[in-house]
Design a protein around this motif. Structure first.
Motif, short mmCIF file in Angstrom:
data_model
loop_
_atom_site.label_atom_id
_atom_site.label_comp_id
_atom_site.label_asym_id
_atom_site.label_seq_id
_atom_site.Cartn_x
_atom_site.Cartn_y
_atom_site.Cartn_z
N UNK A 120 -4.97 9.74 0.25
CA UNK A 120 -4.83 10.77 -1.08
C UNK A 120 -3.36 9.75 -1.92
N UNK A 121 -2.76 9.35 -0.81
CA UNK A 121 -1.80 8.19 -0.97
C UNK A 121 -2.13 6.89 -1.09
N UNK A 122 -3.10 6.48 -0.51
CA UNK A 122 -3.28 5.12 -0.24
C UNK A 122 -3.80 5.37 -1.42
N UNK A 123 -4.78 6.16 -2.13
CA UNK A 123 -6.24 5.57 -3.31
C UNK A 123 -4.66 5.62 -4.24
N UNK A 124 -3.56 6.55 -3.55
CA UNK A 124 -2.14 5.78 -5.41
C UNK A 124 -0.91 4.96 -4.69
N UNK A 125 -1.40 4.76 -3.98
CA UNK A 125 -0.36 3.87 -3.71
C UNK A 125 -0.38 2.59 -4.21
N UNK A 126 -0.75 2.15 -4.93
CA UNK A 126 -1.06 1.43 -5.59
C UNK A 126 0.01 1.83 -7.02
N UNK A 127 0.23 2.78 -7.60
CA UNK A 127 1.07 3.54 -8.53
C UNK A 127 2.96 3.52 -8.23
N UNK A 128 3.30 2.98 -6.69
CA UNK A 128 5.24 2.82 -5.31
C UNK A 128 5.54 2.17 -6.66
N UNK A 129 6.54 2.28 -6.42
CA UNK A 129 7.49 0.73 -6.84
C UNK A 129 7.55 0.54 -5.00
N UNK A 130 7.13 -1.34 -5.71
CA UNK A 130 7.14 -2.53 -4.72
C UNK A 130 6.28 -1.89 -3.51
N UNK A 131 4.77 -1.74 -3.50
CA UNK A 131 4.12 -0.89 -2.16
C UNK A 131 3.69 -1.90 -1.30
N UNK A 132 3.62 -3.46 -2.14
CA UNK A 132 2.59 -4.21 -0.84
C UNK A 132 4.06 -3.89 0.23
N UNK A 133 5.70 -4.00 -0.04
CA UNK A 133 6.62 -3.92 0.17
C UNK A 133 6.27 -3.24 1.66
N UNK A 142 -3.60 6.12 8.23
CA UNK A 142 -4.13 6.84 6.74
C UNK A 142 -5.28 7.74 7.38
N UNK A 143 -4.90 8.76 6.76
CA UNK A 143 -5.65 10.03 7.60
C UNK A 143 -6.31 10.98 6.28
N UNK A 144 -7.65 11.02 7.15
CA UNK A 144 -9.14 11.91 6.08
C UNK A 144 -8.52 13.09 5.64
N UNK A 145 -7.85 12.72 4.55
CA UNK A 145 -8.36 14.34 3.73
C UNK A 145 -9.25 14.85 2.41
N UNK A 146 -10.10 16.21 2.81
CA UNK A 146 -11.23 16.29 1.90
C UNK A 146 -10.87 15.57 0.16
N UNK A 147 -12.36 15.39 0.33
CA UNK A 147 -12.48 14.64 -1.24
C UNK A 147 -11.99 13.08 -2.02
N UNK A 148 -11.59 12.58 -0.87
CA UNK A 148 -10.49 11.21 -1.18
C UNK A 148 -10.65 10.38 -0.05
N UNK A 149 -11.73 9.87 0.56
CA UNK A 149 -11.50 9.17 1.60
C UNK A 149 -12.96 8.37 1.65
N UNK A 150 -13.70 8.28 0.75
CA UNK A 150 -14.62 7.69 0.28
C UNK A 150 -13.77 6.43 -1.21
N UNK A 151 -13.25 7.01 -2.14
CA UNK A 151 -13.10 6.40 -3.37
C UNK A 151 -11.77 5.55 -2.38
#
Length: 205
Positions: A120-133, A142-151
């Motif tokens: 879930x956090x891999x999906x939303x990490x572009x919203x984090x400040x300076x995420x590429x850093x 990254x660990x699989x979580x229910x319903x989030x892996x494919x997206x």
């Protein structure tokens, strides 16, 4: 270090490989422990530190339990000698993950870190400040979580670093790889949810 790593415990952690699991832990639950135990084994970690955030910038302060309360519960739930809950971000004076990682690597120069997070956090990490850093600073698991892996795997972060994804055969040495380097685990899923726990507690018996 019974109460977790502190600002000046760098010499005690020299040579260790440590997984960092950040979050509000509002509250900590069995899912956090499940991921941590999996990471210890799969990545060959010496420790996992739960970074109990003073206040996640992406989450509202309303409904957030006090930090001492969340930290105490995290230590109770962890219940493992190699999983350590800490509020070290308070001492570091950081709010954002990229800044926390920069300070941790400065205070713990002889410790190898791996950032741990759910799909879930891999999906939303572009919203984090300076995420590429974050990807440039430490390897990421990254660990699989229910319903989030494919997206998550089709999202911006995964696609940006698709050529830096490490196969399952190289995960034991992830902490030593040149950054950016990341791995996606199709680990056994755990259904625990902090939101569901808070709702159940609010509803009462």
């Amino acid at each position: 270090m019974a109460k977790g790593p502190g600002l000046y415990s760098g010499p005690h952690c020299a040579g260790l490989t440590v997984g960092l699991l950040g979050g509000s832990f509002n509250p900590a639950h069995a899912g956090h422990r499940h991921i941590s135990l999996f990471a210890l084994k799969a990545l060959g970690l010496d420790r996992v530190w739960w970074l109990v955030s003073p206040q996640n910038p992406l989450k509202p302060a309303a409904g957030m339990a006090a930090l001492p309360e969340r930290l105490a519960e995290a230590r109770r739930v962890a219940a493992h000698p190699r999983i350590e809950a800490t509020s070290i971000e308070t001492a570091l004076g950081t709010r954002y993950t990229a800044d926390t990682l920069a300070e941790l690597t400065r205070h713990f120069p002889k410790t190898r870190f791996v950032w741990l997070m759910g799909a879930d956090n891999l999906r939303q990490i572009p919203l984090w400040r300076h995420w590429t850093r974050i990807f440039e600073s430490v390897p990421v698991a990254v660990f699989a979580r229910p319903t989030y892996s494919l997206s998550a795997l089709s999202g911006q972060a995964a696609q940006r670093y698709i050529r830096r994804r490490v196969s399952k055969h190289g995960v034991k040495g992830l902490a030593r790889r040149k950054r950016p380097a990341w791995v996606f685990f199709r680990n056994p899923l755990h259904t625990a949810s902090a939101t569901a726990i808070r709702q159940a507690r609010a509803a009462g018996p």
